[in-house]
Design a protein around this motif. Structure first.
Motif, PDB file in Angstrom:
ATOM      1  N   THR A 151       1.107  -1.052   0.336  1.00 39.48           N
ATOM      2  CA  THR A 151      -0.594  -0.078  -0.125  1.00 39.48           C
ATOM      3  C   THR A 151       1.288   1.629  -0.175  1.00 39.48           C
ATOM      4  O   THR A 151       2.019   0.973   0.161  1.00 39.48           O
ATOM      5  CB  THR A 151      -0.886   0.268   0.840  1.00 39.48           C
ATOM      6  N   ALA A 208       2.705  -1.026   9.259  1.00 43.68           N
ATOM      7  CA  ALA A 208       3.709  -0.683   8.312  1.00 43.68           C
ATOM      8  C   ALA A 208       4.638  -2.064   8.436  1.00 43.68           C
ATOM      9  O   ALA A 208       5.370  -2.231   7.430  1.00 43.68           O
ATOM     10  CB  ALA A 208       3.396   0.219   7.973  1.00 43.68           C
ATOM     11  N   ARG A 240       5.446   3.863   1.765  1.00 43.80           N
ATOM     12  CA  ARG A 240       6.459   4.793   2.337  1.00 43.80           C
ATOM     13  C   ARG A 240       7.409   5.171   3.479  1.00 43.80           C
ATOM     14  O   ARG A 240       8.279   4.893   3.801  1.00 43.80           O
ATOM     15  CB  ARG A 240       5.059   5.900   2.565  1.00 43.80           C
ATOM     16  N   ASP A 262       3.920  13.967   5.551  1.00 43.12           N
ATOM     17  CA  ASP A 262       2.728  13.507   4.282  1.00 43.12           C
ATOM     18  C   ASP A 262       2.062  13.678   4.211  1.00 43.12           C
ATOM     19  O   ASP A 262       0.849  13.942   3.515  1.00 43.12           O
ATOM     20  CB  ASP A 262       3.570  12.373   3.644  1.00 43.12           C
ATOM     21  N   LYS A 263       1.566  12.770   5.874  1.00 45.24           N
ATOM     22  CA  LYS A 263      -0.134  13.202   5.545  1.00 45.24           C
ATOM     23  C   LYS A 263      -1.388  13.036   6.256  1.00 45.24           C
ATOM     24  O   LYS A 263      -1.917  13.750   6.047  1.00 45.24           O
ATOM     25  CB  LYS A 263      -0.192  11.169   5.447  1.00 45.24           C
ATOM     26  N   LEU A 297       6.012  11.022   8.402  1.00 45.92           N
ATOM     27  CA  LEU A 297       5.133   9.873   7.819  1.00 45.92           C
ATOM     28  C   LEU A 297       4.195  11.535   8.018  1.00 45.92           C
ATOM     29  O   LEU A 297       3.168  11.771   7.443  1.00 45.92           O
ATOM     30  CB  LEU A 297       4.688   9.346   8.576  1.00 45.92           C
ATOM     31  N   LEU A 357       1.242   3.298   1.787  1.00 44.89           N
ATOM     32  CA  LEU A 357       2.174   3.732   3.389  1.00 44.89           C
ATOM     33  C   LEU A 357       2.925   2.817   3.795  1.00 44.89           C
ATOM     34  O   LEU A 357       3.593   3.326   4.030  1.00 44.89           O
ATOM     35  CB  LEU A 357       0.817   3.594   4.185  1.00 44.89           C
ATOM     36  N   ARG A 358       2.676   1.280   3.723  1.00 45.30           N
ATOM     37  CA  ARG A 358       3.816   0.720   3.613  1.00 45.30           C
ATOM     38  C   ARG A 358       5.559   0.752   2.299  1.00 45.30           C
ATOM     39  O   ARG A 358       5.695   1.231   3.074  1.00 45.30           O
ATOM     40  CB  ARG A 358       2.933  -0.714   2.893  1.00 45.30           C
ATOM     41  N   THR A 414      -0.527   2.565  13.601  1.00 40.01           N
ATOM     42  CA  THR A 414      -0.149   2.382  11.833  1.00 40.01           C
ATOM     43  C   THR A 414       0.560   1.903  11.390  1.00 40.01           C
ATOM     44  O   THR A 414       1.206   1.512  10.236  1.00 40.01           O
ATOM     45  CB  THR A 414      -0.915   3.562  11.287  1.00 40.01           C
ATOM     46  N   ILE A 415       2.209   2.622  12.016  1.00 41.57           N
ATOM     47  CA  ILE A 415       3.235   2.549  11.665  1.00 41.57           C
ATOM     48  C   ILE A 415       3.749   1.154  11.694  1.00 41.57           C
ATOM     49  O   ILE A 415       4.446   0.487  11.153  1.00 41.57           O
ATOM     50  CB  ILE A 415       4.165   4.477  11.983  1.00 41.57           C
ATOM     51  N   ALA A 421      -0.565  10.521  11.019  1.00 38.84           N
ATOM     52  CA  ALA A 421      -0.309   9.207  10.760  1.00 38.84           C
ATOM     53  C   ALA A 421       0.140   8.613  12.179  1.00 38.84           C
ATOM     54  O   ALA A 421       0.556   9.495  12.701  1.00 38.84           O
ATOM     55  CB  ALA A 421       0.982   8.628  10.010  1.00 38.84           C
TER      56      ALA A 421
END
Ligand SMILES: [Zn+2]
Ligand SMILES: [Zn+2]
Length: 148
Positions: A27, A68, A32, A56-57, A53, A29-30, A64-65, A60
């Motif tokens: 994905t 990932a 990134r 970027d988003k 992150l 996110l993964r 979530t991280i 995050a």
């Protein structure tokens, strides 16, 4: 020691191929998070990656991280260095093989070291003891050649 620069696009492509083969998807996110690990100059902690992150988003969050990172580790695209509680992108793209990390206590450099025969010998010794090793992760602490 590392020769990642210029290989990043190829490593991402390889990661996508590995994910596809495993019936998973890389994905955004993964991908990134993997890119951040590839760009990092040493082992990165989840909390070091989080602000990058966020940039970027916007939103995050730690779970979530961690999800990932768990995913990348599960596919062998990244490794968790237990003693540092940190993560590195796999130096060879992806490996399910056994790995030895050489960790410099002075500069923090981490080298993913292919010790081939040392681990074969370990496997054989364990087998004689009736144990079948599936995977070995060894972390060796010391001084890198530049710091000695
Ligand atoms: Zn590896
Ligand atoms: Zn060093």
């Amino acid at each position: 020691m590392h020769h990642r620069h210029g290989e990043r696009a190829a490593q991402i492509l390889e990661a996508q191929r590995r994910c596809q083969a495993a019936g998973e998807s890389l994905t955004p996110l993964r991908q990134r998070v993997l890119e951040l690990l590839l760009d990092a100059h040493g082992p990165a902690k989840a909390y070091d990656l989080l602000p990058l992150l966020d940039h970027d988003k916007g939103q995050a969050k730690p779970p979530t991280i961690y999800r990932a990172l768990d995913f990348l580790v599960r596919l062998g695209l990244a490794h968790r260095i237990e003693s540092l509680n940190a993560f590195v992108a796999c130096d060879v793209g992806a490996c399910a093989r056994s790995t030895i990390f050489l960790i410099c206590e002075k500069c923090g450099a981490v080298e993913e070291f292919d010790a081939g025969h040392a681990l074969v010998d370990l496997s054989e010794a364990a087998r004689r003891d009736g144990f079948a090793i599936r995977r070995t992760m060894i972390e060796a602490q010391g001084l890198c050649s530049a710091c000695q």
